[in-house]
Design an enzyme around this catalytic site. Structure first.
Site, PDB file in Angstrom:
ATOM      1  N   ASN A 349       0.833  -1.205   0.000  1.00  6.48           N
ATOM      2  CA  ASN A 349       0.000   0.000   0.000  1.00  6.48           C
ATOM      3  C   ASN A 349       0.870   1.258   0.000  1.00  6.48           C
ATOM      4  O   ASN A 349       0.751   2.132   0.870  1.00  6.48           O
ATOM      5  CB  ASN A 349      -0.951  -0.006   1.199  1.00  6.48           C
ATOM      6  CG  ASN A 349      -2.223   0.774   0.928  1.00  6.48           C
ATOM      7  OD1 ASN A 349      -2.354   1.426  -0.110  1.00  6.48           O
ATOM      8  ND2 ASN A 349      -3.157   0.739   1.858  1.00  6.48           N
ATOM      9  N   HIS A 380      -8.823   3.785   8.177  1.00  6.24           N
ATOM     10  CA  HIS A 380      -9.400   2.523   7.722  1.00  6.24           C
ATOM     11  C   HIS A 380     -10.825   2.327   8.221  1.00  6.24           C
ATOM     12  O   HIS A 380     -11.646   1.737   7.524  1.00  6.24           O
ATOM     13  CB  HIS A 380      -8.534   1.348   8.179  1.00  6.24           C
ATOM     14  CG  HIS A 380      -7.355   1.103   7.300  1.00  6.24           C
ATOM     15  ND1 HIS A 380      -6.118   1.670   7.527  1.00  6.24           N
ATOM     16  CD2 HIS A 380      -7.218   0.356   6.181  1.00  6.24           C
ATOM     17  CE1 HIS A 380      -5.280   1.281   6.584  1.00  6.24           C
ATOM     18  NE2 HIS A 380      -5.916   0.488   5.756  1.00  6.24           N
TER      19      HIS A 380
END
Length: 492
Positions: A349, A380
């Protein structure tokens, strides 16, 4: 503890239902079919965009407009009226962009974007009961939040700070003028990144739209030719084909492995109560390996979409070959062969790591490692498992750094020692990542505690002992050269 949604709701979609017959035929949830269909449509549109709306044939305004219209269509197709959340957030933050002072623009934009994202995270889980398996509007909202805050900080750097106070990277990416409404909408809602990202820098995006992207990257690496107009325009086709092959392989692996090694196995009665300790560690590793191909699929396909449009060129390598990895979100080979926690996280990521560096790690005066982990968790969502993962990542990161600083140099004197060190650290790294990331896919408190109890919290204990008893050898590079990836945990 976050309530888990009923199985009947876990895969529902808020978007178009026109592909429902295909979903039934394939046995794949409709929300996932819509996601893949949109990305494949985006891939086709990207080729058309590069060929027929080339900067030599269409003005920047036309390219901005068409990229935005296509992006809006795709996001409405996927998420229906929930796409309104993206439009509301983007327009709210554009209002902040044009009205706030440059000294506060980054703060206001950050709190508005992160606040809105957090409210949406809470509502989708606790009010609307959307499951983690649902491809819903929160994914694009997370990407838009990254872009909003990235641009706000870069505008602040360009208009509100002195050049001597900026790092080299901040100076390179600083935005010297506030964007127009069309530029702002295009940057946040363009069809290439609105569904699956990744986040990119505003200056790079505008250079791509205006046709300066490839030339700019060639000049950055001191490409010597007869002049600006004679600089070559490398074709992205090789990179696109290679990434589509990786995408196909990742999809096949995901469809195969996720059914053979489901995450629910980690809370199975046999695993928790009957398997021996080594078997539990082995199955933990295998199950977490099986969870990765879906990320490989989504991120590599998104990268291919950008490249097909002509965006993502990153200069030339040492052999003179074109690099199309400016927007790559992962390096699969380096992930699977990583011999340190830091190396693993630096290649997972990647664009989210860059965002964390831009808005947190390089900016905060205290505890950058801890605050970066917490921001990553908040971004998140609000599932407790996310916080178990990121808070576990803090001691693992500190312990790994301590071991490396104290012992690595002892193994560099001979090739045999170095190979042995690499083999051992590879195994430890892969197991540590599996242990740390397991709560991320389990989500709730009860299964997370059950898993960690079944393996006796062994990694937590080992890391705490290392931190307490190993001598600290400070490693203090310049703030601008510190990488947030060394403190960033595995993301979705």
């Amino acid at each position: 503890m976050a309530a888990r949604p009923p199985a009947s709701l876990s895969y529902r979609t808020t978007g178009s239902t026109c592909l429902h017959p295909l979903s039934q035929l394939l046995g794949i949830p409709l929300d996932q079919v819509n996601f893949v269909a949109c990305q494949l449509f985006a891939l086709s549109a990207a080729f058309w965009f590069r060929i027929y709306l080339h900067p030599g044939k269409a003005s920047p305004e036309v390219r901005h407009t068409l990229a935005t219209i296509l992006g809006i269509y795709f996001v409405v197709f996927c998420f229906g009226w929930y796409a309104v959340h993206l439009f509301v957030l983007v327009l709210m933050c554009y209002g902040v962009m044009v009205t706030a002072s440059v000294s506060n623009i980054h703060r206001y934009s950050f709190f508005v974007a992160m606040g809105y994202l957090t409210i949406c995270h809470i509502s989708r889980i606790y009010i609307f009961h959307y499951g983690i398996l649902t491809t819903d509007f929160s994914g694009p909202l997370m990407i838009v939040t990254q872009k909003i805050t990235t641009l706000a900080f870069q505008v602040h750097d360009g208009l509100g700070r002195k050049a001597e106070d900026l790092s080299a990277e901040q100076h390179r990416l600083a935005v010297k003028a506030k964007p127009s409404l069309l530029e702002y909408l295009s940057y946040h809602l363009n069809f290439m990144s609105v569904i699956a990202g990744p986040c990119n820098n505003f200056k790079d995006y505008v250079a791509f739209i205006e046709g300066r992207h490839i030339h700019m990257k060639l000049l950055e690496v001191n490409w010597t030719q007869r002049g600006f107009q004679s600089l070559p325009e490398p074709s992205p086709m090789g990179a696109v084909i290679q990434k589509l092959c990786v995408t196909l392989m990742s999809l096949l692996l995901f469809l195969t492995l996720s059914k053979s090694f489901p995450v629910t196995f980690l809370i199975d009665d046999w695993f928790v109560h009957k398997a021996n300790f080594l078997s539990r560690l082995w199955y933990l590793y295998v199950v977490m390996q099986a969870a990765k191909p879906k990320y490989y699929f989504a991120w590599t396909l998104a990268d291919a979409v950008h490249n097909a449009a002509g965006f993502g060129f990153n200069g030339m390598d040492t052999d003179g070959k074109s690099r199309w990895d400016l927007l790559s979100n992962l390096n699969i080979w380096k992930i699977e062969t990583a011999t340190s926690f830091k190396m693993y996280l630096e290649n997972w990521n990647i664009q989210t790591s860059t965002w964390l560096k831009c808005v947190c790690y390089e900016r905060v005066p205290w505890y950058p490692t801890v605050l970066t982990f917490l921001l990553s968790a908040l971004w998140h969502g609000v599932y407790p498992g996310y916080y178990f993962t990121f808070l576990t990542g803090v001691p693992v990161t500190l312990a790994a750094r301590a071991v490396r600083n104290n012992y690595r140099h002892h193994f560099l004197s001979s090739k045999a020692r170095k190979i042995a060190y690499d083999v051992v650290t590879w195994a430890v790294t892969q197991l540590a990542v599996s242990y740390t990331a397991a709560p991320f896919v389990m989500l709730a408190v009860e299964p997370t505690i059950s898993l960690y109890k079944s393996v006796f919290f062994f990694l937590h204990i080992i890391c705490l002992l290392i931190i307490l008893f190993l001598p600290i050898k400070p490693h203090q590079p310049q703030r601008q050269s510190r990488s947030p990836n060394s403190v960033k945990k595995k993301a979705d």
